[in-house]
Scaffold this motif. Structure first.
Motif, PDB file in Angstrom:
ATOM      1  N   VAL A 244       0.837  -1.207   0.000  1.00  0.00           N
ATOM      2  CA  VAL A 244       0.000   0.000   0.000  1.00  0.00           C
ATOM      3  C   VAL A 244       0.869   1.254   0.000  1.00  0.00           C
ATOM      4  O   VAL A 244       0.652   2.189  -0.790  1.00  0.00           O
ATOM      5  N   LEU A 245       1.838   1.275   0.874  1.00  0.00           N
ATOM      6  CA  LEU A 245       2.672   2.474   1.002  1.00  0.00           C
ATOM      7  C   LEU A 245       3.501   2.712  -0.264  1.00  0.00           C
ATOM      8  O   LEU A 245       3.653   3.852  -0.717  1.00  0.00           O
ATOM      9  N   ALA A 246       4.021   1.641  -0.859  1.00  0.00           N
ATOM     10  CA  ALA A 246       4.821   1.799  -2.082  1.00  0.00           C
ATOM     11  C   ALA A 246       3.956   2.276  -3.247  1.00  0.00           C
ATOM     12  O   ALA A 246       4.440   2.983  -4.133  1.00  0.00           O
ATOM     13  N   HIS A 247       2.681   1.903  -3.251  1.00  0.00           N
ATOM     14  CA  HIS A 247       1.755   2.438  -4.264  1.00  0.00           C
ATOM     15  C   HIS A 247       1.621   3.953  -4.088  1.00  0.00           C
ATOM     16  O   HIS A 247       1.720   4.709  -5.051  1.00  0.00           O
ATOM     17  N   GLU A 248       1.396   4.381  -2.846  1.00  0.00           N
ATOM     18  CA  GLU A 248       1.237   5.822  -2.599  1.00  0.00           C
ATOM     19  C   GLU A 248       2.510   6.586  -2.930  1.00  0.00           C
ATOM     20  O   GLU A 248       2.474   7.684  -3.475  1.00  0.00           O
TER      21      GLU A 248
END
Ligand SMILES: [Zn+2]
Length: 359
Positions: A244-248
């Motif tokens: 999730v964080l790497a997507h953001e």
């Protein structure tokens, strides 16, 4: 990426196993807590005034920008991802007035994250702080992995439980209202929260089932407790936060390179960035099994409204990102973000022919 500059995340987790256990309670009608509609009407006025005031100050707001909004649609040959479908069911188990109240409260949780919260050592991630180490550790890796200016990108949480904290809610409303009015506003928030038992005093994942990435001047990534909790519930424990964080953070790469796109091109592009980061040994160094879980997570939050991409498209975009590492000749090199976007622009029409025609 509706409503201004924010970009809904998408990543999520999920498998099929749990959906059935949630049940399919239909929307309740006629059994709302006494006075709920009037309380929600009042809250609607408060939130509208707040968000108009925030926008007048150049601060982003969240209303109408929920990932949950994408979960309801389906079309021939497309079923929304399991995690998104699960959250949608949780939401629909509430009455229409409860859903209105929940939507307003969820907006406030992200408004707080977007305007009051600051990155710092005291910030906790997850409802009980259980994702704090993982979130800050992954963020540090992302900052050193990609080649964009990173120190001015804040990482902040969005907690549904902040809504049960009168001091925090008062502080949020104080950005646009006087001290007395802000206290009244906080009381209105408390009233609605207390009248919707399904929200579990702010702990329900429907309130913060999302994450956002915001461009400058106040660059920030907001991680909702709800999407992280849902990911963990679906068995994505160690995978959920990094994916999730790497997507953001992928959206931050897009902002920094002025990648002018919207909808699936942007969202699937962020999935691709995520896939590359989680695979690369300088990033998360996921093994083959974990890479498979990463694509499964992306699939599980795919939608059928061509908002972030379908489950199949999102998993394909993540897999493409993973393959970018597998195919590179120098195993230690990290692709420049601009070059990655150039390659993605060529790939997107392959993975999403309809979107390519539209844009
Ligand atoms: Zn996104």
């Amino acid at each position: 990426m509706r409503a201004g500059v924010r970009v809904g995340t998408a990543v999520a987790i999920a498998s099929i196993a749990i959906a059935g256990s949630i049940g399919t309670a239909g929307a309740a009608t006629g059994d709302d807590a006494p006075g709920l509609k009037a309380a929600v009407d009042k809250l609607k006025q408060d939130v509208t005034r707040l968000e108009n005031g925030l926008r007048a100050k150049g601060i982003r707001t969240e209303t109408g920008n929920s990932l949950l909004d994408t979960g309801t649609g389906s079309r021939a040959g497309c079923t929304p991802g399991a995690l998104l479908g699960w959250a949608d069911q949780l939401n629909k188990a509430m009455s229409s007035q409860e859903q209105r109240g929940s939507g307003l409260l969820g907006s406030l949780a992200f408004d707080y994250a977007g305007s009051v919260a600051k990155e710092g050592p005291d910030q906790k991630f997850g409802t009980d702080g259980q994702y704090t180490e993982q979130s800050t550790g992954t963020m540090n890796k992302l900052r050193s992995f990609w080649d964009i200016q990173s120190k001015d990108i804040q990482l902040v949480p969005a907690h549904g439980t902040d809504l049960a904290d009168p001091a925090k809610v008062t502080k949020l409303f104080s950005l646009v209202d006087g001290a007395e009015q802000a206290k009244t506003d906080a009381a209105d928030v408390h009233t609605v929260l207390a009248k919707i038992p399904e929200l579990k005093n702010g702990r329900s994942p429907v309130l913060t089932f999302n994450a956002y990435s915001a461009p400058g001047p106040d660059k920030r990534i907001e991680l909702g407790d709800g999407i992280l909790d849902a990911a963990a519930k679906f068995g994505f424990g160690p995978i959920g936060v990094p994916v999730v964080l790497a997507h953001e953070y992928g959206h931050q790469n897009q902002f920094a390179n002025n990648y002018d796109a919207s909808g699936p091109a942007l969202e699937m592009g962020a999935d691709a960035f995520s896939g590359y980061f989680v695979t690369h040994p300088n990033g998360m160094g996921f093994d083959g099994a974990a890479q498979g879980k990463a694509t499964e997570l992306s699939s599980s939050i795919g939608d059928c409204q061509d908002d972030h991409g379908s489950p199949q498209q999102r998993s394909a975009a993540t897999r493409w990102g993973e393959k970018q590492y597998a195919d590179q000749q120098d195993p230690k090199a990290v692709r420049p973000s601009a070059e990655f976007i150039t390659a993605w622009k060529k790939e997107f029409p392959v993975l999403h022919p309809d979107g390519a025609r539209k844009s």
